[in-house]
Design a protein around this motif. Structure first.
Motif, PDB file in Angstrom:
ATOM      1  N   ASP A 193     -43.087  43.825 -67.934  1.00 33.20           N
ATOM      2  CA  ASP A 193     -41.748  43.593 -68.476  1.00 33.20           C
ATOM      3  C   ASP A 193     -40.690  44.354 -67.689  1.00 33.20           C
ATOM      4  N   LEU A 194     -40.990  45.600 -67.371  1.00 34.56           N
ATOM      5  CA  LEU A 194     -40.055  46.454 -66.645  1.00 34.56           C
ATOM      6  C   LEU A 194     -40.830  47.208 -65.578  1.00 34.56           C
ATOM      7  N   ALA A 195     -40.330  47.188 -64.351  1.00 36.84           N
ATOM      8  CA  ALA A 195     -41.050  47.819 -63.246  1.00 36.84           C
ATOM      9  C   ALA A 195     -40.112  48.683 -62.420  1.00 36.84           C
ATOM     10  N   PHE A 196     -40.572  49.897 -62.134  1.00 35.88           N
ATOM     11  CA  PHE A 196     -39.900  50.793 -61.194  1.00 35.88           C
ATOM     12  C   PHE A 196     -40.787  50.865 -59.954  1.00 35.88           C
ATOM     13  N   GLU A 197     -40.289  50.319 -58.834  1.00 38.29           N
ATOM     14  CA  GLU A 197     -41.069  50.245 -57.606  1.00 38.29           C
ATOM     15  C   GLU A 197     -40.463  51.148 -56.542  1.00 38.29           C
ATOM     16  N   PRO A 198     -41.301  51.817 -55.737  1.00 42.33           N
ATOM     17  CA  PRO A 198     -40.785  52.783 -54.758  1.00 42.33           C
ATOM     18  C   PRO A 198     -39.815  52.141 -53.773  1.00 42.33           C
ATOM     19  N   ALA A 199     -38.748  52.879 -53.493  1.00 44.99           N
ATOM     20  CA  ALA A 199     -37.707  52.404 -52.583  1.00 44.99           C
ATOM     21  C   ALA A 199     -36.952  53.606 -52.037  1.00 44.99           C
ATOM     22  N   VAL A 200     -36.180  53.381 -50.994  1.00 40.52           N
ATOM     23  CA  VAL A 200     -35.316  54.430 -50.442  1.00 40.52           C
ATOM     24  C   VAL A 200     -33.919  53.848 -50.270  1.00 40.52           C
ATOM     25  N   LYS A 201     -32.906  54.735 -50.387  1.00 38.34           N
ATOM     26  CA  LYS A 201     -31.531  54.265 -50.254  1.00 38.34           C
ATOM     27  C   LYS A 201     -30.652  55.391 -49.722  1.00 38.34           C
ATOM     28  N   LEU A 202     -29.708  55.025 -48.862  1.00 37.88           N
ATOM     29  CA  LEU A 202     -28.749  55.985 -48.333  1.00 37.88           C
ATOM     30  C   LEU A 202     -27.624  56.159 -49.351  1.00 37.88           C
ATOM     31  N   LEU A 203     -27.551  57.337 -49.949  1.00 38.31           N
ATOM     32  CA  LEU A 203     -26.529  57.641 -50.940  1.00 38.31           C
ATOM     33  C   LEU A 203     -25.782  58.897 -50.528  1.00 38.31           C
ATOM     34  N   GLY A 231     -36.514  56.854 -54.350  1.00 33.90           N
ATOM     35  CA  GLY A 231     -36.395  56.500 -55.759  1.00 33.90           C
ATOM     36  C   GLY A 231     -37.105  55.200 -56.051  1.00 33.90           C
ATOM     37  N   PHE A 232     -36.463  54.378 -56.870  1.00 33.31           N
ATOM     38  CA  PHE A 232     -37.110  53.139 -57.318  1.00 33.31           C
ATOM     39  C   PHE A 232     -36.119  51.989 -57.354  1.00 33.31           C
ATOM     40  N   ASN A 233     -36.572  50.813 -56.962  1.00 33.10           N
ATOM     41  CA  ASN A 233     -35.881  49.574 -57.298  1.00 33.10           C
ATOM     42  C   ASN A 233     -36.411  49.089 -58.643  1.00 33.10           C
ATOM     43  N   VAL A 234     -35.585  48.342 -59.352  1.00 33.88           N
ATOM     44  CA  VAL A 234     -35.922  47.941 -60.718  1.00 33.88           C
ATOM     45  C   VAL A 234     -36.102  46.424 -60.788  1.00 33.88           C
ATOM     46  N   ARG A 235     -37.201  46.020 -61.393  1.00 39.10           N
ATOM     47  CA  ARG A 235     -37.483  44.608 -61.646  1.00 39.10           C
ATOM     48  C   ARG A 235     -37.748  44.422 -63.128  1.00 39.10           C
ATOM     49  N   ARG A 295     -38.232  39.897 -62.033  1.00 41.57           N
ATOM     50  CA  ARG A 295     -37.090  39.581 -61.176  1.00 41.57           C
ATOM     51  C   ARG A 295     -36.339  40.853 -60.746  1.00 41.57           C
ATOM     52  N   ASP A 296     -35.889  40.867 -59.507  1.00 40.70           N
ATOM     53  CA  ASP A 296     -35.105  41.974 -58.963  1.00 40.70           C
ATOM     54  C   ASP A 296     -33.704  41.937 -59.578  1.00 40.70           C
ATOM     55  N   ILE A 297     -33.285  43.027 -60.240  1.00 41.62           N
ATOM     56  CA  ILE A 297     -31.955  43.036 -60.864  1.00 41.62           C
ATOM     57  C   ILE A 297     -30.942  43.820 -60.019  1.00 41.62           C
ATOM     58  N   ASP A 298     -31.299  44.106 -58.759  1.00 43.43           N
ATOM     59  CA  ASP A 298     -30.389  44.766 -57.816  1.00 43.43           C
ATOM     60  C   ASP A 298     -29.923  46.126 -58.326  1.00 43.43           C
ATOM     61  N   VAL A 299     -30.881  46.951 -58.696  1.00 41.69           N
ATOM     62  CA  VAL A 299     -30.588  48.313 -59.151  1.00 41.69           C
ATOM     63  C   VAL A 299     -31.524  49.291 -58.449  1.00 41.69           C
ATOM     64  N   PHE A 300     -30.934  50.354 -57.882  1.00 41.42           N
ATOM     65  CA  PHE A 300     -31.710  51.472 -57.371  1.00 41.42           C
ATOM     66  C   PHE A 300     -31.599  52.609 -58.363  1.00 41.42           C
ATOM     67  N   GLU A 351     -33.922  49.968 -50.067  1.00 39.55           N
ATOM     68  CA  GLU A 351     -34.897  49.346 -49.169  1.00 39.55           C
ATOM     69  C   GLU A 351     -36.286  49.457 -49.802  1.00 39.55           C
ATOM     70  N   ASP A 352     -36.879  48.336 -50.111  1.00 42.54           N
ATOM     71  CA  ASP A 352     -38.184  48.402 -50.779  1.00 42.54           C
ATOM     72  C   ASP A 352     -39.306  48.608 -49.763  1.00 42.54           C
ATOM     73  N   LEU A 353     -40.507  48.853 -50.296  1.00 44.60           N
ATOM     74  CA  LEU A 353     -41.686  49.093 -49.466  1.00 44.60           C
ATOM     75  C   LEU A 353     -42.729  48.003 -49.666  1.00 44.60           C
ATOM     76  N   ARG A 354     -42.289  46.844 -50.106  1.00 42.45           N
ATOM     77  CA  ARG A 354     -43.217  45.787 -50.505  1.00 42.45           C
ATOM     78  C   ARG A 354     -44.023  45.216 -49.345  1.00 42.45           C
ATOM     79  N   ALA A 355     -43.544  45.350 -48.141  1.00 41.68           N
ATOM     80  CA  ALA A 355     -44.282  44.819 -46.991  1.00 41.68           C
ATOM     81  C   ALA A 355     -45.656  45.465 -46.859  1.00 41.68           C
ATOM     82  N   GLY A 356     -45.795  46.682 -47.395  1.00 41.46           N
ATOM     83  CA  GLY A 356     -47.072  47.369 -47.318  1.00 41.46           C
ATOM     84  C   GLY A 356     -47.966  47.155 -48.518  1.00 41.46           C
ATOM     85  N   TYR A 357     -47.525  46.367 -49.485  1.00 36.87           N
ATOM     86  CA  TYR A 357     -48.318  46.167 -50.696  1.00 36.87           C
ATOM     87  C   TYR A 357     -49.615  45.419 -50.372  1.00 36.87           C
ATOM     88  N   ASP A 358     -50.737  46.024 -50.691  1.00 40.80           N
ATOM     89  CA  ASP A 358     -52.018  45.345 -50.496  1.00 40.80           C
ATOM     90  C   ASP A 358     -52.887  45.369 -51.749  1.00 40.80           C
TER      91      ASP A 358
END
Length: 421
Positions: free
Chosen positions: A39-49, A56-60, A74-79, A140-147
């Motif tokens: 229902d709610l997912a916090f996935e690892p991500a990095v962002k220049l702030l 931190g995390f991107n939110v789906r 779904r990606d709700i465009d939140v870091f 920036e998500d890290l999904r390219a490495g998801y295995d």
């Protein structure tokens, strides 16, 4: 996770959600939190702030598998900074509490609210009404490495095996077939972990165990322990990839026996079906009904409990799906065979793998093999077939008192006892 538990546990503000609420928080880079189906997912991500590269995390939002209406979150465009996870989670939970469907129980999941609103509106309402700080856009998500559970040919899809930790010690992943482990074995493993200096035995999404913090000098000795012959860090691919839900033994929703049958399936396949070259793990998920507790839609071979008739008699059966998995670009299985009698499923899998072995291109994973074919071709790819596999539970169809007993007819039940006993 401790902060989230403290925020939600016993808090009346979240005691009246429309229905169940599953939250995934993942810190690894392999996708092991399986956020796409929560229902709610916090996935690892990095962002220049503010000139700083922040981890931190991107939110789906809005994933789920049940009711034959699966959705990926779904990606709700939140870091989200780590320190803001509790506030954002509380805000989205309250949003679901206030706006989730309470008229129709089957629609009372946030995946349907995301369908109705879209990710953009959900973000707008979350920002305007449920959180006090400015929500950064996604990083920036890290999904390219998801295995993890991704069906990739170049990486294992689980944590079974030996993995070196960042501190130089080792984590040992043990395969627990269908997630069922006897009480004595659990205690023995706890004693082993303590003896080898481990204070952490974790449970993975794939129903396996992970013993952390094993010193390198003691690793070979640990791997030679007799208990690891049963719960192996290097199991046969069919043993490694088999998952089953609770089934009719303990679940009133299930319409077929699951755990013991999946054990029998895995053992028969391991003894009778050659594993295609290069395949290290092959995921077969068996779910007793459409509630999808065994997550069948994200497996190489998906089995969903049904009923059918064979030789005029009611028998347990399965719908069969192919080619599901998570990863960077997740996909749900294609349902290609309906109501296959339970005793013909192993023959179907054997025939299916023969076709895969004969027709695949070099290095092509089973998931890629399925993805490259139209549904019409998949529907005729292999035939169900009776084999030497014997299924003692074909007749159960929820008319037995206990499916693991030698005599499982209702007349053999020891309960209820007569009142004068």
């Amino acid at each position: 996770m401790q902060e989230l538990n403290s925020e939600f546990r016993g808090n009346p503000a979240y005691s009246n959600l429309p229905r169940k609420w599953k939250v995934s928080v993942a810190g690894d880079t392999r996708g092991a939190g399986q956020g796409d189906i929560n229902d709610l997912a916090f996935e690892p991500a990095v962002k220049l702030l503010e000139g700083e590269r922040v981890k931190g995390f991107n939110v789906r939002v809005g994933g789920g598998l049940a009711r034959k209406e699966p959705r990926f979150a779904r990606d709700i465009d939140v870091f989200c900074r780590p320190e803001d996870v509790t506030a954002v989670s509380a805000g989205i939970s309250a949003l679901f509490r206030d706006h989730g469907d309470r008229e129709n129980r089957f629609n009372a999941r946030i995946k349907f609210l995301v369908d109705e609103w879209g990710p953009g509106k959900l973000r707008e309402v979350l920002q305007a009404e449920y959180v006090d700080h400015e929500l950064p856009t996604a990083g920036e998500d890290l999904r390219a490495g998801y295995d993890y559970n991704a069906g990739r040919a170049d990486a294992p899809g689980d944590y079974v095996g030996v993995t070196e930790q960042n501190d130089g010690r080792y984590a040992v992943g043990l395969s627990v077939l269908v997630g069922r482990m006897g009480a004595e074995d659990v205690l023995d493993l706890a004693d082993l972990a303590e003896r080898y200096g481990s204070e952490l035995v974790g449970i993975t999404q794939r129903q396996n165990l992970l013993v952390a913090d094993v010193d390198g000098a003691a690793l070979d000795e640990f791997l030679a322990e007799p208990l690891l012959e049963t719960y192996s860090p290097d199991p046969h691919p069919f043993m490694r990839g088999s998952i089953a839900c609770t089934g009719t033994e303990y679940c009133s929703l299930s319409i077929v026996e699951t755990k013991n049958r999946m054990v029998r399936y895995a053992r028969w396949l391991a003894e009778n079906v050659p594993v295609p070259e290069g395949v290290e793990d092959f995921h077969v998920h068996l779910s007793g009904c459409t509630a999808s507790c065994a997550q069948p839609q994200i497996a190489d071979v998906s089995l969903r409990g049904m009923k059918t008739r064979k030789d005029g008699e009611p028998v347990e059966a399965f719908d069969v799906g192919l080619g599901g998995g998570l990863g960077e670009n997740p996909r749900f299985a294609d349902w290609v065979e309906m109501r296959v009698a339970a005793d013909e499923v192993p023959g179907y899998v054997r025939n299916l793998l023969r076709v895969y072995e004969a027709e695949r291109t070099d290095g092509e994973s089973f998931r890629e093999f399925v993805e490259a074919r139209a549904t019409e071709e998949l529907e005729g790819l292999a035939e169900p077939e009776e084999t030497s596999y014997e299924d003692p539970y074909m007749h159960n169809t929820k008319l037995t008192w206990y499916p693991y007993a030698e005599d499982d007819s209702m007349d053999a039940s020891p309960a209820p006892a007569p009142a004068d006993d």
